[in-house]
Design a protein around this motif. Structure first.
Motif, PDB file in Angstrom:
ATOM      1  N   ASP A  42       0.866  -1.190   0.032  1.00 23.13           N
ATOM      2  CA  ASP A  42       0.228  -0.077  -0.020  1.00 23.13           C
ATOM      3  C   ASP A  42       0.901   1.389   0.002  1.00 23.13           C
ATOM      4  OD1 ASP A  42      -2.365  -1.598  -0.163  1.00 23.13           O
ATOM      5  OD2 ASP A  42      -2.610  -1.387   2.230  1.00 23.13           O
ATOM      6  N   ASP A  43       2.101   1.102   0.768  1.00 23.40           N
ATOM      7  CA  ASP A  43       2.881   2.212   0.584  1.00 23.40           C
ATOM      8  C   ASP A  43       4.106   2.145  -0.296  1.00 23.40           C
ATOM      9  OD1 ASP A  43       3.941   0.087   1.964  1.00 23.40           O
ATOM     10  OD2 ASP A  43       4.754   1.311   3.755  1.00 23.40           O
ATOM     11  N   VAL A  44       3.869   1.752  -1.524  1.00 23.61           N
ATOM     12  CA  VAL A  44       4.874   1.485  -2.598  1.00 23.61           C
ATOM     13  C   VAL A  44       5.474   2.864  -2.734  1.00 23.61           C
ATOM     14  CG1 VAL A  44       3.406   1.582  -4.427  1.00 23.61           C
ATOM     15  CG2 VAL A  44       5.478   0.317  -4.558  1.00 23.61           C
ATOM     16  N   VAL A  45       6.654   3.037  -3.131  1.00 21.74           N
ATOM     17  CA  VAL A  45       7.368   4.195  -3.729  1.00 21.74           C
ATOM     18  C   VAL A  45       8.019   3.923  -5.017  1.00 21.74           C
ATOM     19  CG1 VAL A  45       8.981   5.808  -3.488  1.00 21.74           C
ATOM     20  CG2 VAL A  45       7.747   5.346  -1.474  1.00 21.74           C
ATOM     21  N   ASN A  46       7.468   4.189  -6.109  1.00 28.38           N
ATOM     22  CA  ASN A  46       8.198   3.975  -7.479  1.00 28.38           C
ATOM     23  C   ASN A  46       9.064   5.272  -7.789  1.00 28.38           C
ATOM     24  OD1 ASN A  46       7.809   1.422  -8.460  1.00 28.38           O
ATOM     25  ND2 ASN A  46       5.774   1.912  -8.505  1.00 28.38           N
ATOM     26  N   GLY A  56       2.757   5.718  -2.762  1.00 31.36           N
ATOM     27  CA  GLY A  56       1.474   5.118  -2.741  1.00 31.36           C
ATOM     28  C   GLY A  56       0.960   4.402  -3.685  1.00 31.36           C
ATOM     29  N   LYS A  57      -0.085   3.362  -3.485  1.00 23.07           N
ATOM     30  CA  LYS A  57      -0.397   2.489  -4.233  1.00 23.07           C
ATOM     31  C   LYS A  57      -1.540   3.301  -5.004  1.00 23.07           C
ATOM     32  CE  LYS A  57      -1.549  -1.804  -3.244  1.00 23.07           C
ATOM     33  NZ  LYS A  57      -2.325  -2.986  -2.695  1.00 23.07           N
ATOM     34  N   GLN A 126       4.965 -10.294   3.011  1.00 23.85           N
ATOM     35  CA  GLN A 126       3.419 -10.113   3.539  1.00 23.85           C
ATOM     36  C   GLN A 126       3.083 -11.044   4.564  1.00 23.85           C
ATOM     37  OE1 GLN A 126       1.999  -7.235   2.188  1.00 23.85           O
ATOM     38  NE2 GLN A 126       3.912  -7.190   1.612  1.00 23.85           N
ATOM     39  N   THR A 127       2.138 -10.935   5.236  1.00 19.88           N
ATOM     40  CA  THR A 127       1.769 -11.910   6.254  1.00 19.88           C
ATOM     41  C   THR A 127       1.403 -13.373   6.018  1.00 19.88           C
ATOM     42  OG1 THR A 127      -0.645 -11.246   6.180  1.00 19.88           O
ATOM     43  CG2 THR A 127       0.674 -10.064   8.033  1.00 19.88           C
ATOM     44  N   ASP A 128       0.927 -13.323   4.644  1.00 25.71           N
ATOM     45  CA  ASP A 128       0.793 -15.054   4.064  1.00 25.71           C
ATOM     46  C   ASP A 128       2.211 -15.455   3.355  1.00 25.71           C
ATOM     47  OD1 ASP A 128       1.189 -13.217   1.813  1.00 25.71           O
ATOM     48  OD2 ASP A 128      -0.641 -13.936   1.014  1.00 25.71           O
ATOM     49  N   ASN A 129       3.340 -14.751   3.917  1.00 29.23           N
ATOM     50  CA  ASN A 129       4.490 -15.114   3.145  1.00 29.23           C
ATOM     51  C   ASN A 129       4.787 -14.886   1.754  1.00 29.23           C
ATOM     52  OD1 ASN A 129       6.068 -15.748   5.570  1.00 29.23           O
ATOM     53  ND2 ASN A 129       4.709 -17.750   5.613  1.00 29.23           N
ATOM     54  N   SER A 130       3.820 -14.247   1.269  1.00 25.05           N
ATOM     55  CA  SER A 130       4.145 -13.819  -0.014  1.00 25.05           C
ATOM     56  C   SER A 130       5.116 -12.598  -0.156  1.00 25.05           C
ATOM     57  CB  SER A 130       2.860 -13.521  -1.022  1.00 25.05           C
ATOM     58  OG  SER A 130       2.219 -12.540  -0.585  1.00 25.05           O
ATOM     59  N   TRP A 131       5.480 -11.939  -1.347  1.00 26.01           N
ATOM     60  CA  TRP A 131       6.448 -10.830  -1.261  1.00 26.01           C
ATOM     61  C   TRP A 131       5.704 -10.064  -2.454  1.00 26.01           C
ATOM     62  CZ3 TRP A 131      11.017 -10.312   1.453  1.00 26.01           C
ATOM     63  CH2 TRP A 131      11.385 -11.586   2.016  1.00 26.01           C
ATOM     64  N   LYS A 132       5.811  -8.553  -1.875  1.00 25.96           N
ATOM     65  CA  LYS A 132       5.288  -7.383  -2.579  1.00 25.96           C
ATOM     66  C   LYS A 132       6.408  -6.466  -2.998  1.00 25.96           C
ATOM     67  CE  LYS A 132       0.306  -7.934  -2.031  1.00 25.96           C
ATOM     68  NZ  LYS A 132      -0.879  -7.160  -1.889  1.00 25.96           N
ATOM     69  N   VAL A 133       6.280  -5.472  -3.888  1.00 24.27           N
ATOM     70  CA  VAL A 133       7.221  -4.614  -4.336  1.00 24.27           C
ATOM     71  C   VAL A 133       6.975  -3.317  -3.428  1.00 24.27           C
ATOM     72  CG1 VAL A 133       8.053  -2.735  -6.075  1.00 24.27           C
ATOM     73  CG2 VAL A 133       7.486  -5.060  -6.659  1.00 24.27           C
ATOM     74  N   TYR A 134       7.962  -2.939  -2.879  1.00 18.40           N
ATOM     75  CA  TYR A 134       7.858  -1.973  -1.776  1.00 18.40           C
ATOM     76  C   TYR A 134       8.637  -0.701  -2.056  1.00 18.40           C
ATOM     77  CZ  TYR A 134       9.007   0.161   3.206  1.00 18.40           C
ATOM     78  OH  TYR A 134       8.835   0.974   4.106  1.00 18.40           O
TER      79      TYR A 134
END
Length: 166
Positions: A42-46, A56-57, A126-134
């Motif tokens: 949700d707080d991604v920075v590109n 932000g997303k 992530q809490t489900d052990n997946s990964w997201k771009v931060y």
């Protein structure tokens, strides 16, 4: 892909990061806004080249949506070549090269417009052990012959560590 010091307990993390990469490639090729947004925290920075950071997303989604009408008119090829992935607890960093080739769907056999980018990303577990771009930053890579023409190395440059003089 270069993976450094992947401990046995990191194998699941590396598989999950590889799944993120697969979803990323598929979403980019289809220019699927929802699938791309789902890859980010949700707080991604590109940090795109020659532009202000996009924080932000919501702001990142708006940029994708603004380009969607034109993107739907294109055939998009997109690849990733990750050179290094390091996992550090709930964060990971990776760097590599992204390549794209686009052409209008009506262009027939015309030559695609090609681009290459160097990218550095920070991923967040992530809490489900997946990964997201931060966090993500990238820049345009020069044409392949430019470094050679300038007498520069074309691959990564690795300098030896500096030693302090007494």
């Amino acid at each position: 892909m270069l993976l450094l010091a992947a401990a046995p307990d990191q194998k699941a993390d590396l598989r999950a990061i590889e799944e993120l990469h697969k979803r990323d490639v598929a979403a980019n090729k289809a220019y699927d806004v929802e699938a791309l947004v789902a890859l980010w925290t949700d707080d991604v920075v590109n940090m795109p080249p020659a532009s202000a950071p996009v924080v932000g997303k919501k702001a990142n989604r708006e940029l994708l949506e603004a380009a969607a009408p034109q993107a739907k008119l294109l055939d998009i090829d997109y690849t990733q070549q990750w050179q290094e992935i390091q996992i550090l607890g709930d964060y990971a960093y990776e760097w590599g090269i992204l390549r794209s080739a686009v052409k209008p769907k009506t262009a027939g056999e015309g030559e695609p417009l090609k681009a290459e980018f160097r990218v550095m990303r920070i991923l967040k577990r992530q809490t489900d052990n997946s990964w997201k771009v931060y966090r993500s930053i990238w820049n345009s890579a020069p044409p392949p012959d430019l470094p050679k023409a300038l007498g520069l190395p074309s691959g990564p440059v690795i300098l030896p560590p500096q030693t302090k003089k007494p």
